[in-house]
Design an enzyme around this catalytic site. Structure first.
Site, PDB file in Angstrom:
ATOM      1  N   LEU A   9       0.818  -1.333  -0.081  1.00 21.27           N
ATOM      2  CA  LEU A   9       0.040   0.032   0.106  1.00 21.27           C
ATOM      3  C   LEU A   9       0.916   1.146  -0.089  1.00 21.27           C
ATOM      4  O   LEU A   9       2.052   1.332   0.430  1.00 21.27           O
ATOM      5  CB  LEU A   9      -0.874   0.038   1.165  1.00 21.27           C
ATOM      6  CG  LEU A   9      -1.872  -1.219   1.154  1.00 21.27           C
ATOM      7  CD1 LEU A   9      -2.374  -1.450   2.483  1.00 21.27           C
ATOM      8  CD2 LEU A   9      -3.050  -0.854   0.275  1.00 21.27           C
ATOM      9  N   PRO A  10       0.155   2.303  -0.353  1.00 22.38           N
ATOM     10  CA  PRO A  10       1.209   3.730  -0.602  1.00 22.38           C
ATOM     11  C   PRO A  10       1.689   4.206   0.677  1.00 22.38           C
ATOM     12  O   PRO A  10       2.921   4.431   0.821  1.00 22.38           O
ATOM     13  CB  PRO A  10       0.029   4.792  -1.167  1.00 22.38           C
ATOM     14  CG  PRO A  10      -0.910   3.931  -1.598  1.00 22.38           C
ATOM     15  CD  PRO A  10      -1.217   2.565  -0.686  1.00 22.38           C
ATOM     16  N   LYS A  51      15.202  -0.289   5.509  1.00 27.09           N
ATOM     17  CA  LYS A  51      14.837   0.408   4.298  1.00 27.09           C
ATOM     18  C   LYS A  51      15.196   1.880   4.179  1.00 27.09           C
ATOM     19  O   LYS A  51      15.646   2.544   3.416  1.00 27.09           O
ATOM     20  CB  LYS A  51      13.440   0.224   3.898  1.00 27.09           C
ATOM     21  CG  LYS A  51      12.927   0.889   2.914  1.00 27.09           C
ATOM     22  CD  LYS A  51      12.610   0.310   1.508  1.00 27.09           C
ATOM     23  CE  LYS A  51      12.434   1.209   0.668  1.00 27.09           C
ATOM     24  NZ  LYS A  51      12.461   0.703  -0.921  1.00 27.09           N
TER      25      LYS A  51
END
Ligand code: NAD
Length: 294
Positions: free
Chosen positions: A65-66, A171
Site C-alpha cells: 500500500l502507499p 529500508k
C-alpha cells in the site's frame, strides 16, 4: 501451496501478486481500483469484494500500500483485518511506511497471537516483475521462517533485520545512503566534466578506485555513459523523485525518533525536495544531476 490474500495491486503489488500466482499459490486479491483487480483476474487470481473477504481463510495476508495511514486503516481498529484473522495467519506488509506504524501493527498482531512482519522491498517495478526484489523483514524469528518461502517466490534476497519495525528502519537507512551517494556521484562527475574529463573515462577511473558505488556501477547519472540507465533515456524512471522524497522523509523521521542528527540525510532531503518542487517529481532520481548543473 498456500492460500494468499494480496491487498494493493499497484505498480509493485500487481507484479508481485502475479508472481505468487505463477508459483502455484491460490491468490485472492483486493484493490480499490477495479481495473487493477481485473488485471490480476486475467493472470489467474481470484478477486474479492473487500480486503476482509480476501483475507478470510488465508494462510498469508500480504499488503503493498502507499503509506502508513493506509496500512493502519487496513489492519487496525474494529473494522481492521487483525480483528478478523485467526492466529494461524501470517501478515506481511511490504509497503514502505514509517517504522512507528509498523511497530504499532506488529504489537497489535502480537497481542492477538498473529505473526506479523514489516517486509519492505528494495528494487523497483522491474525487480517486482522479475521476482528479484530484496526483502528487509522486521518480526520474530518464527514468523521469518514461516514467511521465507513465500517471499522467495517474489524476491531473491531475504533479510531478517530484527523485530517489528526493523525492516522499515533498514529500508530508511538504505535509501538515505542511496540518495547521498547518488548526489555525491553527480557532484564528482560534474566537477570532472567541467575540468574537461570525459564522464565515461572518469566513471571507469572511480569504478576502479575508492569512489566505487552502486550509482556508478549500475545507474550512472550522466547521460550517455550507460546506455540502459535512466540518464541516457531522458531520466524516464526508474525510481521517481517523488518516491525518493517520500523515503527520505521516512528516514528523517527515524532519525528524529532516536534523537540523531543526520546532516547528510537532511541535505539530501532538501535537495531532492527542491528538485521535486521544480516539477521533476515524476522524473528519475538520478536527474538530480540537472539540479547540480543549475
Ligand atoms: P501504487 O500507487 O502504484 O499502488 C498502490 C495501490 O494500492 C493502488 O493500486 C491503490 O489503489 C491501492 N490501495 C490504496 N489504498 C488501498 C486500500 N485501502 N485497500 C486496497 N488497495 C488500496 O504504489 P506502488 O508503486 O505499487 O508502491 C507501493 C508501495 O511500495 C509504496 O509504499 C512504495 O513506497 C513502495 N515501493 C515502491 C517502489 C516503486 O518503484 N514503485 C519501489 C520500492 C517500494
Amino acid at each position: 501451496m498456500a492460500k494468499v490474500a494480496f491487498i494493493g495491486l499497484g505498480n509493485m503489488g500487481g507484479p508481485m501478486a502475479t508472481n505468487l500466482v505463477k508459483a502455484g499459490h491460490t491468490v485472492t486479491v483486493f484493490d480499490l481500483s477495479e481495473s487493477a483487480c481485473e488485471q490480476l483476474r486475467a493472470s489467474g487470481a481470484n478477486v474479492a469484494a473487500s480486503a476482509a473477504e480476501a483475507a478470510t481463510g488465508a494462510d498469508y495476508v500480504i499488503s503493498m500500500l502507499p503509506a502508513g495511514k493506509h496500512v493502519a486503516a487496513t489492519y487496525l481498529g474494529e473494522g481492521g483485518l487483525l480483528a478478523r484473522l485467526d492466529a494461524n495467519t501470517t501478515v506481511l506488509d511490504c509497503s514502505t511506511i514509517d517504522a512507528a506504524t509498523a511497530r504499532q501493527v506488529g504489537e497489535a498482531a502480537a497481542a492477538l497471537g498473529i505473526g506479523f512482519m514489516d517486509s519492505p522491498v528494495s528494487g523497483g517495478v522491474a525487480a517486482a516483475a522479475a521476482g528479484t526484489l530484496a526483502f528487509m523483514c522486521g518480526g520474530s524469528a518464527q514468523t521469518f521462517e514461516k514467511a521465507r518461502q513465500i517471499l522467495a517466490d517474489m524476491g531473491k534476497n531475504i533479510f531478517h533485520a530484527g523485530p517489528a519495525g526493523a525492516g522499515q528502519v533498514a529500508k530508511g537507512c538504505n535509501n538515505m545512503l542511496l540518495a547521498i551517494h547518488m548526489i555525491g556521484t553527480c557532484e564528482a562527475l560534474e566537477m570532472g566534466v567541467r575540468n574537461g574529463l570525459d564522464p565515461k573515462v572518469l566513471s571507469d577511473i572511480m569504478l576502479a578506485s575508492s569512489g566505487r558505488n552502486w550509482s556508478l556501477e549500475v545507474y550512472n547519472p550522466y547521460p550517455g555513459v550507460m546506455e540502459k540507465a535512466p540518464a541516457s533515456n531522458g531520466y524516464k524512471p526508474g525510481f521517481m523523485v517523488d518516491l525518493m522524497v517520500k523515503d527520505l522523509g521516512l528516514a528523517l523521521e527515524i532519525a528524529r525518533q532516536c534523537d540523531f542528527d543526520n546532516p547528510m540525510g537532511q541535505l539530501a532531503q532538501e535537495l531532492y525536495s527542491q528538485h521535486q518542487q521544480a516539477g521533476n517529481g515524476q522524473m528519475d532520481f538520478s536527474g538530480i544531476l540537472q539540479k547540480l548543473q543549475g
